[in-house]
Motif scaffolding. Structure first.
Motif, PDB file in Angstrom:
ATOM      1  N   LEU A   1      38.114  -1.158   6.792  1.00 18.31           N
ATOM      2  CA  LEU A   1      37.920  -1.937   8.015  1.00 18.31           C
ATOM      3  C   LEU A   1      36.421  -2.125   8.233  1.00 18.31           C
ATOM      4  CD1 LEU A   1      40.560  -0.324  10.387  1.00 18.31           C
ATOM      5  CD2 LEU A   1      40.814  -2.310   8.903  1.00 18.31           C
ATOM      6  N   THR A   2      35.893  -3.207   7.683  1.00 17.29           N
ATOM      7  CA  THR A   2      34.448  -3.414   7.695  1.00 17.29           C
ATOM      8  C   THR A   2      34.056  -4.757   8.298  1.00 17.29           C
ATOM      9  OG1 THR A   2      34.440  -4.386   5.490  1.00 17.29           O
ATOM     10  CG2 THR A   2      34.115  -1.992   5.632  1.00 17.29           C
ATOM     11  N   ILE A   3      32.812  -4.794   8.721  1.00 14.69           N
ATOM     12  CA  ILE A   3      32.155  -6.020   9.154  1.00 14.69           C
ATOM     13  C   ILE A   3      30.846  -6.082   8.383  1.00 14.69           C
ATOM     14  CG2 ILE A   3      31.059  -7.258  11.064  1.00 14.69           C
ATOM     15  CD1 ILE A   3      32.980  -5.709  12.944  1.00 14.69           C
ATOM     16  N   SER A   4      30.646  -7.188   7.707  1.00 14.03           N
ATOM     17  CA  SER A   4      29.411  -7.388   6.969  1.00 14.03           C
ATOM     18  C   SER A   4      28.631  -8.503   7.661  1.00 14.03           C
ATOM     19  CB  SER A   4      29.735  -7.782   5.527  1.00 14.03           C
ATOM     20  OG  SER A   4      28.555  -8.060   4.818  1.00 14.03           O
ATOM     21  N   TYR A   5      27.341  -8.260   7.837  1.00 13.34           N
ATOM     22  CA  TYR A   5      26.472  -9.260   8.460  1.00 13.34           C
ATOM     23  C   TYR A   5      25.328  -9.574   7.513  1.00 13.34           C
ATOM     24  CZ  TYR A   5      22.807 -11.237  11.378  1.00 13.34           C
ATOM     25  OH  TYR A   5      21.807 -12.046  11.877  1.00 13.34           O
ATOM     26  N   SER A   6      25.150 -10.856   7.253  1.00 15.28           N
ATOM     27  CA  SER A   6      24.057 -11.320   6.402  1.00 15.28           C
ATOM     28  C   SER A   6      23.379 -12.504   7.056  1.00 15.28           C
ATOM     29  CB  SER A   6      24.602 -11.762   5.033  1.00 15.28           C
ATOM     30  OG  SER A   6      25.302 -10.722   4.413  1.00 15.28           O
ATOM     31  N   VAL A   7      22.196 -12.797   6.577  1.00 13.23           N
ATOM     32  CA  VAL A   7      21.486 -14.012   6.964  1.00 13.23           C
ATOM     33  C   VAL A   7      21.353 -14.850   5.701  1.00 13.23           C
ATOM     34  CG1 VAL A   7      19.326 -14.974   7.840  1.00 13.23           C
ATOM     35  CG2 VAL A   7      20.250 -12.877   8.846  1.00 13.23           C
ATOM     36  N   VAL A   8      21.717 -16.124   5.827  1.00 13.46           N
ATOM     37  CA  VAL A   8      21.636 -17.055   4.713  1.00 13.46           C
ATOM     38  C   VAL A   8      20.695 -18.176   5.126  1.00 13.46           C
ATOM     39  CG1 VAL A   8      22.945 -18.612   3.216  1.00 13.46           C
ATOM     40  CG2 VAL A   8      24.014 -16.524   4.070  1.00 13.46           C
ATOM     41  N   ASP A   9      19.800 -18.560   4.226  1.00  9.11           N
ATOM     42  CA  ASP A   9      18.879 -19.652   4.578  1.00  9.11           C
ATOM     43  C   ASP A   9      19.310 -20.952   3.919  1.00  9.11           C
ATOM     44  OD1 ASP A   9      17.931 -19.593   1.952  1.00  9.11           O
ATOM     45  OD2 ASP A   9      15.965 -18.817   2.482  1.00  9.11           O
ATOM     46  N   SER A  10      18.604 -22.022   4.249  1.00 12.09           N
ATOM     47  CA  SER A  10      18.963 -23.349   3.745  1.00 12.09           C
ATOM     48  C   SER A  10      18.777 -23.474   2.235  1.00 12.09           C
ATOM     49  CB  SER A  10      18.162 -24.429   4.473  1.00 12.09           C
ATOM     50  OG  SER A  10      16.777 -24.165   4.418  1.00 12.09           O
ATOM     51  N   ASP A  11      18.070 -22.543   1.638  1.00 13.21           N
ATOM     52  CA  ASP A  11      17.918 -22.538   0.184  1.00 13.21           C
ATOM     53  C   ASP A  11      19.035 -21.759  -0.504  1.00 13.21           C
ATOM     54  OD1 ASP A  11      15.567 -24.013   0.357  1.00 13.21           O
ATOM     55  OD2 ASP A  11      14.314 -22.202   0.483  1.00 13.21           O
ATOM     56  N   GLY A  12      19.941 -21.180   0.285  1.00 17.26           N
ATOM     57  CA  GLY A  12      21.049 -20.418  -0.271  1.00 17.26           C
ATOM     58  C   GLY A  12      20.743 -18.958  -0.514  1.00 17.26           C
ATOM     59  N   VAL A  13      19.592 -18.491  -0.077  1.00 20.46           N
ATOM     60  CA  VAL A  13      19.237 -17.084  -0.241  1.00 20.46           C
ATOM     61  C   VAL A  13      19.997 -16.270   0.809  1.00 20.46           C
ATOM     62  CG1 VAL A  13      17.387 -15.378  -0.176  1.00 20.46           C
ATOM     63  CG2 VAL A  13      16.959 -17.648  -1.154  1.00 20.46           C
ATOM     64  N   LYS A  14      20.702 -15.251   0.357  1.00 19.21           N
ATOM     65  CA  LYS A  14      21.509 -14.402   1.237  1.00 19.21           C
ATOM     66  C   LYS A  14      20.910 -13.003   1.280  1.00 19.21           C
ATOM     67  CE  LYS A  14      26.116 -12.328   1.566  1.00 19.21           C
ATOM     68  NZ  LYS A  14      27.434 -12.236   0.923  1.00 19.21           N
ATOM     69  N   ILE A  15      20.678 -12.525   2.495  1.00 17.88           N
ATOM     70  CA  ILE A  15      20.168 -11.167   2.681  1.00 17.88           C
ATOM     71  C   ILE A  15      21.209 -10.393   3.472  1.00 17.88           C
ATOM     72  CG2 ILE A  15      18.351  -9.742   3.693  1.00 17.88           C
ATOM     73  CD1 ILE A  15      16.499 -12.218   3.366  1.00 17.88           C
ATOM     74  N   ASN A  16      21.755  -9.354   2.853  1.00 21.06           N
ATOM     75  CA  ASN A  16      22.748  -8.523   3.518  1.00 21.06           C
ATOM     76  C   ASN A  16      22.015  -7.562   4.450  1.00 21.06           C
ATOM     77  OD1 ASN A  16      25.107  -7.297   4.271  1.00 21.06           O
ATOM     78  ND2 ASN A  16      25.360  -6.143   2.383  1.00 21.06           N
ATOM     79  N   ILE A  17      22.330  -7.641   5.744  1.00 20.74           N
ATOM     80  CA  ILE A  17      21.649  -6.822   6.738  1.00 20.74           C
ATOM     81  C   ILE A  17      22.456  -5.562   7.068  1.00 20.74           C
ATOM     82  CG2 ILE A  17      20.598  -6.785   9.032  1.00 20.74           C
ATOM     83  CD1 ILE A  17      19.296  -8.872   7.213  1.00 20.74           C
ATOM     84  N   TYR A  18      23.734  -5.738   7.420  1.00 19.47           N
ATOM     85  CA  TYR A  18      24.579  -4.606   7.794  1.00 19.47           C
ATOM     86  C   TYR A  18      25.933  -4.711   7.120  1.00 19.47           C
ATOM     87  CZ  TYR A  18      21.344  -3.817  11.668  1.00 19.47           C
ATOM     88  OH  TYR A  18      20.224  -3.588  12.421  1.00 19.47           O
ATOM     89  N   ASN A  19      26.463  -3.568   6.766  1.00 22.93           N
ATOM     90  CA  ASN A  19      27.842  -3.438   6.317  1.00 22.93           C
ATOM     91  C   ASN A  19      28.374  -2.219   7.055  1.00 22.93           C
ATOM     92  OD1 ASN A  19      30.188  -3.963   4.951  1.00 22.93           O
ATOM     93  ND2 ASN A  19      29.610  -2.760   3.158  1.00 22.93           N
ATOM     94  N   ILE A  20      29.121  -2.474   8.112  1.00 18.49           N
ATOM     95  CA  ILE A  20      29.573  -1.376   8.967  1.00 18.49           C
ATOM     96  C   ILE A  20      31.089  -1.226   8.872  1.00 18.49           C
ATOM     97  CG2 ILE A  20      27.649  -1.549  10.572  1.00 18.49           C
ATOM     98  CD1 ILE A  20      29.542  -3.033  12.494  1.00 18.49           C
ATOM     99  N   ALA A  21      31.546  -0.009   9.019  1.00 18.03           N
ATOM    100  CA  ALA A  21      32.970   0.293   9.008  1.00 18.03           C
ATOM    101  C   ALA A  21      33.394   0.724  10.416  1.00 18.03           C
ATOM    102  CB  ALA A  21      33.282   1.397   8.001  1.00 18.03           C
ATOM    103  N   ILE A  22      34.679   0.837  10.611  1.00 16.28           N
ATOM    104  CA  ILE A  22      35.188   1.246  11.923  1.00 16.28           C
ATOM    105  C   ILE A  22      34.632   2.609  12.335  1.00 16.28           C
ATOM    106  CG2 ILE A  22      37.322   2.283  11.041  1.00 16.28           C
ATOM    107  CD1 ILE A  22      37.000   0.220  14.311  1.00 16.28           C
ATOM    108  N   SER A  23      34.328   3.466  11.383  1.00 12.41           N
ATOM    109  CA  SER A  23      33.752   4.784  11.710  1.00 12.41           C
ATOM    110  C   SER A  23      32.351   4.634  12.301  1.00 12.41           C
ATOM    111  CB  SER A  23      33.729   5.686  10.490  1.00 12.41           C
ATOM    112  OG  SER A  23      33.059   5.069   9.425  1.00 12.41           O
ATOM    113  N   ASP A  24      31.570   3.657  11.825  1.00 11.69           N
ATOM    114  CA  ASP A  24      30.247   3.381  12.412  1.00 11.69           C
ATOM    115  C   ASP A  24      30.400   2.916  13.848  1.00 11.69           C
ATOM    116  OD1 ASP A  24      28.721   3.773   9.968  1.00 11.69           O
ATOM    117  OD2 ASP A  24      29.545   1.844   9.312  1.00 11.69           O
ATOM    118  N   ILE A  25      31.370   2.036  14.060  1.00 16.20           N
ATOM    119  CA  ILE A  25      31.618   1.508  15.396  1.00 16.20           C
ATOM    120  C   ILE A  25      32.038   2.622  16.335  1.00 16.20           C
ATOM    121  CG2 ILE A  25      33.089  -0.058  16.744  1.00 16.20           C
ATOM    122  CD1 ILE A  25      33.214  -1.801  14.111  1.00 16.20           C
TER     123      ILE A  25
END
Length: 138
Positions: free
Chosen positions: A110-134
């Motif tokens: 049970l996860t939520i992943s948050y990334s930022v993607v730019d107009s050039d298609g570059v993806k930076i993964n910022i957070y990958n949290i599970a229900i235990s983190d929440i």
């Protein structure tokens, strides 16, 4: 997983987008305004501070819980992660979720992943949290 994106900035044609990948079972706890996270429309900063104060500063005495202060409260990386969770999770929906799900078989799924993607298609993964983190920050 459910994938959602939203524009968070557009400066001279260079765009950045929020990218959320949310496990289907966690969609019920997501705040209605979660897509505004990290955008100019984000309005939860004071709410996040209040929740962090309530769940950490007010909950733990600095003398009694020195290790908690060292590992979590005075840790900027953890503080940002907690504020992220407070920004995207609706507290009332989370409480309802907990009442309905007293036991979770595979919490790491049970996860939520948050990334930022730019107009050039570059993806930076910022957070990958599970229900235990929440659960920990509430």
């Amino acid at each position: 997983m459910i994938r959602t994106t939203s524009l968070i900035s557009d400066e001279n044609g260079y765009k950045k987008y929020n990218l959320f990948e949310i496990h289907e079972d966690l969609t019920s706890i997501i705040a209605d305004d979660y897509l505004s996270y990290a955008s100019k429309d984000f309005k939860k900063e004071s709410y996040c501070e209040l929740m962090y104060k309530k769940n950490f500063y007010d909950k733990y005495d600095v003398e009694t819980y020195k290790e908690v202060y060292e590992k979590y409260i005075n840790n900027e990386k953890f503080k940002h992660k907690a504020k992220f969770i407070y920004s995207i999770i609706d507290y009332d929906k989370y409480v309802d979720f907990v009442e309905k799900n007293q036991t979770i078989e595979n919490p790491n799924e049970l996860t939520i992943s948050y990334s930022v993607v730019d107009s050039d298609g570059v993806k930076i993964n910022i957070y990958n949290i599970a229900i235990s983190d929440i659960a920990f920050v509430f």
